[in-house]
Design an enzyme around this catalytic site. Structure first.
Site, PDB file in Angstrom:
ATOM      1  N   ASP A  12       0.820  -1.224   0.000  1.00  0.00           N
ATOM      2  CA  ASP A  12       0.000   0.000   0.000  1.00  0.00           C
ATOM      3  C   ASP A  12       0.848   1.267   0.000  1.00  0.00           C
ATOM      4  O   ASP A  12       0.414   2.313   0.484  1.00  0.00           O
ATOM      5  CB  ASP A  12      -0.946   0.024   1.217  1.00  0.00           C
ATOM      6  N   LYS A  15       2.673   2.148  -5.070  1.00  0.00           N
ATOM      7  CA  LYS A  15       3.394   1.610  -6.237  1.00  0.00           C
ATOM      8  C   LYS A  15       2.621   1.839  -7.533  1.00  0.00           C
ATOM      9  O   LYS A  15       3.203   2.083  -8.574  1.00  0.00           O
ATOM     10  CB  LYS A  15       3.640   0.107  -6.060  1.00  0.00           C
ATOM     11  N   GLY A  39      -4.042  -4.212  -4.694  1.00  0.00           N
ATOM     12  CA  GLY A  39      -4.900  -3.148  -5.191  1.00  0.00           C
ATOM     13  C   GLY A  39      -4.104  -1.894  -5.458  1.00  0.00           C
ATOM     14  O   GLY A  39      -3.338  -1.442  -4.614  1.00  0.00           O
ATOM     15  N   HIS A  40      -4.250  -1.341  -6.656  1.00  0.00           N
ATOM     16  CA  HIS A  40      -3.590  -0.091  -7.011  1.00  0.00           C
ATOM     17  C   HIS A  40      -4.657   0.932  -7.372  1.00  0.00           C
ATOM     18  O   HIS A  40      -5.563   0.635  -8.154  1.00  0.00           O
ATOM     19  CB  HIS A  40      -2.665  -0.266  -8.220  1.00  0.00           C
ATOM     20  N   GLN A 198       2.216  -6.138  -3.164  1.00  0.00           N
ATOM     21  CA  GLN A 198       2.450  -6.098  -1.720  1.00  0.00           C
ATOM     22  C   GLN A 198       3.761  -5.337  -1.425  1.00  0.00           C
ATOM     23  O   GLN A 198       4.038  -4.346  -2.071  1.00  0.00           O
ATOM     24  CB  GLN A 198       2.449  -7.501  -1.110  1.00  0.00           C
TER      25      GLN A 198
END
Length: 408
Positions: A12, A15, A39-40, A198
């Site tokens: 988180d 990235k 999740g991005h 991650q």
């Protein structure tokens, strides 16, 4: 040139934004690990997109994006994501490929994942997406890969429910499949960006085991999951936030005290939008842990750091960072492997002056307030690693490049 972007904390870190920003100078973006548990969030102008499987470079119409060997892919999540992008005007036709050695997530794995974590005495706090189970099946040599979809004997050996689930996806998956090593060797002069999932502290081997992810989120994972070999990696960038966060269970030495620092925690969480993209869970928040960050730099040969969320601190009178741990009567300056030791660690904090000024309008590093530069430069000295990029907002334009990662 091959550039790797990893998270240097517990995930988180931002990235997605950084990969999206750097992708404008790349031709190919390869996501090398993880699955739909990642999740991005990408912000482009007034539009916001949440990605879980598709590499962040998809928003540039001339880029090729690849789901790498080290990924575990849920077909439902993949094609839902492609549909979402199409419905929002992003043409992905002929630009999304999957390594034929990548493994598939099956629905029963998802249920096993949820059931297993629920029955643990100390739950890990997984996202319940079947990721760990798929990696377990892979290690047990019971998994199913993209390349296996045309292998009749292997498919016949699956449970009937698995075959029924996969049947409507086979043609579409095989149409996207490539031999990744061959694909990249034929494009050896291309600028390739390898996108991790991650963070380094959630890596199966290097992280806070067993409170980790099941894949290789370390820099070395790019060589395996990207199918290129370690000598082909030219540079490693580590992304970290100006503070620390963690989702799920596990040690977190610099976490804010829930009694005395609850207001600060809520401020950071709300200002930094610290809620999981995949789960919606509020993230645990704490001071920047420089001991852990320095460990991530050493264990991953990080060439340069990328700092995000620095703007979250814009209004504070002072900020703090963890520079060591106090464990019993000892001062510890390295990152322990023992979970018990980390759980007993108390942060030794250093205080820095706040800058009391918005950073989002800065166009160059030299426009930053002196106090912000002092914070950045202390981190560089502590970690013995330069901070070459600083993000001061969610939009692409709110990114300060001190040195381009595309230079050797």
């Amino acid at each position: 040139m091959n550039v790797v972007v990893i998270g240097a904390q517990w995930g988180d870190e931002g990235k997605g934004k950084i990969v999206d920003y750097l992708a404008k100078e790349a031709q190919i973006i390869v996501r090398y690990a993880g699955g739909a548990n990642a999740g991005h969030t990408i912000v482009i102008g007034d539009e916001q997109y949440a990605l879980h499987l598709i590499p962040s470079g998809i928003f540039y119409p001339d880029k090729m994006v690849i789901l790498g060997v080290g990924m575990v892919i849920d077909p439902v999540a993949l094609f839902n994501e492609l549909t979402m992008l199409r419905d929002r005007g992003i043409d992905t036709t002929g630009r999304v490929f999957i390594a034929d050695r990548a493994h598939l997530v099956l629905p029963r794995y998802i249920q096993i994942d949820k059931d297993r974590d629920a029955t643990r005495k100390k739950p890990i706090g997984t996202t319940g997406r079947g990721i760990g189970i798929t990696y377990s099946m892979k290690s047990d040599r019971d998994g199913i890969r993209i390349a296996d979809l045309s292998w009749k004997e292997r498919m016949d050996g699956l449970e009937s429910g698995d075959r029924e689930f996969l049947a409507p996806y086979i043609d579409r998956l095989e149409a996207m499949a490539i031999d990744l090593s061959t694909y990249l060797v034929h494009r050896k002069n291309a600028q390739v960006l390898f996108e991790g999932a991650q963070g380094a502290l959630l890596d199966l081997d290097l992280g806070t085991y067993p409170f980790v992810s099941s894949g290789m989120s370390c820099a070395a994972g790019a060589a395996v999951g990207g199918c290129v070999g370690p000598r082909r990696l030219d540079k490693v960038l580590g992304v970290f936030k100006a503070y620390s966060t963690r989702i799920g269970n596990g040690p977190f030495p610099s976490e804010f005290d829930h009694d005395s620092e609850d207001a600060l925690c809520r401020f950071i969480r709300d200002t930094g939008r610290e809620y999981g993209v995949t789960t919606g869970r509020p993230r645990r928040c704490g001071y920047l842990d420089l001991v852990a960050l320095r460990y991530a730099c050493l264990a991953n040969s990080i060439d340069s750091l990328v700092m995000t969320h620095l703007d979250v601190y814009d209004t504070l009178d002072e900020i703090k960072a963890c520079i060591a741990y106090r464990i019993g009567d000892k001062m510890v300056e390295s990152f322990p492997a023992s979970i018990e030791t980390l759980n007993n660690a108390k942060p030794v904090l250093r205080t820095f002056s706040g800058w009391k000024k918005s950073l989002s309008s800065a166009l160059t590093y030299e426009e930053f307030p002196v106090a912000a530069m002092e914070y950045i430069e202390f981190i560089e000295r502590f970690c013995e690693t330069p901070i070459d990029i600083v993000s001061v907002g969610y939009d692409r334009k709110e990114t300060i490049i001190r040195k381009s990662p595309w230079t050797k």
